[in-house]
Design an enzyme around this catalytic site. Structure first.
Site: not given
Ligand code: NAP
Ligand code: G4F
Length: 344
Positions: A82-83, A154, A128, A59, A12-13, A150, A126
């Site tokens: 992972a999530a 979490k 969230e 997994d 993931g990212q 979600y 998160t």
């Molecule tokens: P992401 O790009 O969606 O990456 C998620 C990772 O989890 C991917 O490597 C995915 O594998 C793996 N995964 C999904 N289901 C799995 C399973 N059953 N077993 C093992 N691995 C699994 O998410 P991210 O943005 O990097 O975020 C990393 C973590 O931080 C996540 O837990 C997310 O909820 C949390 N988080 C993210 C943000 C944000 O803004 N980015 C903010 C707060 C918290 P595949 O490549 O195979 O799908």
């Molecule tokens: O980019 P989003 O899908 O991110 P969201 O829902 O904030 O969640 C992300 O951040 C969380 C941390 O606060 C992480 F925990 C989570 O794993 C993920 O990385 O949506 C952001 C906002 C929402 O309010 C959504 O309703 O953008 C709004 N939105 C408007 N148009 C959209 C769209 N979101 C998506 N994905 N696609 C749209 O077309």
């Protein structure tokens, strides 16, 4: 001695950025990837580190797999990234999301407890979890009010992490991270969707970008900055919970306006709510439309965090500002679309 880190979700990212950060620190990095019909290591390849990490089949669904991997690798630190991380899909797949995002971390914690609890554990929590926010800005003391499957999955994992720390003395940290983005962000998240699809419009591959709620506001930072904060948390002598955020929020609408500029557009808005649309001033073309299909059953209207605790205790501050982040993403997608590359 060389430290060993297990990163779950390394494909993931955040997994990719954290892996690069830890490799630069001299760690041996083991990454958990789940079995899929096609291997997806694009992010690790983009960062040029795919050959430098050891991959293991992993997994979060399968306790026996988790226990065997931990037994074999004996990591000093486990970063559980992972999530099922997409909020919108969690409304459609709430049980699966709970299995992976709530019970998955519990399985990891149980397996680590079984090994004696000496491994340091990081849980990717998160903003969230704040959902319908009870205070502005949100910090470690703000009450939670999740608004999606979600978010509440979490929240379960967050409390599991706190409880295993308090019950068994485990070094278990919950990092409450606000939204963080990058050119490696998944294409389904709104920031990447905007930069990629606007680039497609620019290069004649798409007519219009369709979005949901334009008024939602998020505290968007750069993922590369946030992985350093994650590592710093885990290095503390005493485990605790920390918020990572920039302290500024922007609307989805503002993100569109900002991303449009480096792509050569100047957006003029018409209408409100489900009827809103955006036109490019110069060409007069309508290139953004609101599509209610992207509205969520319950929305998180505003997230804005205070990371004062992380700044004071960890010395962490985000380095990348909003405009720089958006330009970085828009320019990367401009290049990708121009070169005909498939999106990450
Ligand atoms: P992401 O790009 O969606 O990456 C998620 C990772 O989890 C991917 O490597 C995915 O594998 C793996 N995964 C999904 N289901 C799995 C399973 N059953 N077993 C093992 N691995 C699994 O998410 P991210 O943005 O990097 O975020 C990393 C973590 O931080 C996540 O837990 C997310 O909820 C949390 N988080 C993210 C943000 C944000 O803004 N980015 C903010 C707060 C918290 P595949 O490549 O195979 O799908
Ligand atoms: O980019 P989003 O899908 O991110 P969201 O829902 O904030 O969640 C992300 O951040 C969380 C941390 O606060 C992480 F925990 C989570 O794993 C993920 O990385 O949506 C952001 C906002 C929402 O309010 C959504 O309703 O953008 C709004 N939105 C408007 N148009 C959209 C769209 N979101 C998506 N994905 N696609 C749209 O077309």
């Amino acid at each position: 001695m060389v430290k060993c880190a297990l990163i779950t979700g390394i494909s993931g990212q955040d997994g990719a950025y954290l892996a690069r950060f830890l490799l630069e620190k001299g760690y041996r990095v083991v990454g958990g990837t789940r079995r899929t019909s096609t291997r997806n290591l694009r992010r690790l390849e983009t960062l040029g580190i795919a050959a430098d990490v050891q991959l293991v089949d992993f997994d979060l669904f399968e306790l026996t797999n988790i226990a065997r991997v931990l037994d074999r690798i004996c990591p000093d630190e486990v970063y559980n990234l992972a999530a099922q991380s997409f909020v919108a899909i969690s409304f459609e797949q709430p049980l699966y999301t709970a299995e992976i995002d709530a019970l998955g971390p519990l399985r990891l914690l149980e397996a680590l407890r079984g090994l004696g609890g000496r491994t340091r554990f990081y849980q990717a929590s998160t903003s969230e979890m704040f959902g319908k926010v009870q205070a502005v800005p949100q910090d470690e003391r703000t009450p939670f009010y999740p608004r999606s499957p979600y978010g509440f999955a979490k929240l379960y994992a967050h409390w599991a992490t706190v409880n295993y720390r308090e019950s068994y003395g485990m070094h278990a940290t919950s990092g409450i991270l606000f939204n963080h983005e990058s050119p490696l962000r998944g294409i389904e998240f709104v920031t990447r969707k905007i930069t990629y699809e606007l680039a497609e419009v620019k290069h004649g591959r798409r007519e219009v970008v369709r979005l949901g709620n334009l008024e939602a506001r998020r505290d968007w930072g750069f993922a590369g900055d946030y992985v350093e904060g994650i590592w710093r948390m885990v290095q503390e002598d005493v485990a605790d919970d920390y918020v990572l955020a920039t302290g500024t929020a922007h609307s989805v609408r503002a993100f569109v306006e900002c991303a449009a500029v480096p792509l050569g557009f100047d957006i003029v808005w018409q209408g409100e709510g489900a009827g809103a649309s955006g036109t490019d001033r110069q060409s007069g073309r309508r290139i953004v439309e609101v599509d209610p299909a992207f509205f969520r059953p319950a929305e998180v209207d505003l997230l804005i965090g205070s990371s004062a605790k992380a700044r004071d205790r960890l010395g962490w501050i985000p380095r990348t500002g909003f405009a720089e982040l958006v330009a970085m993403m828009a320019e990367a997608d401009d290049r990708r679309v121009r070169n005909g590359e498939a999106p990450i």
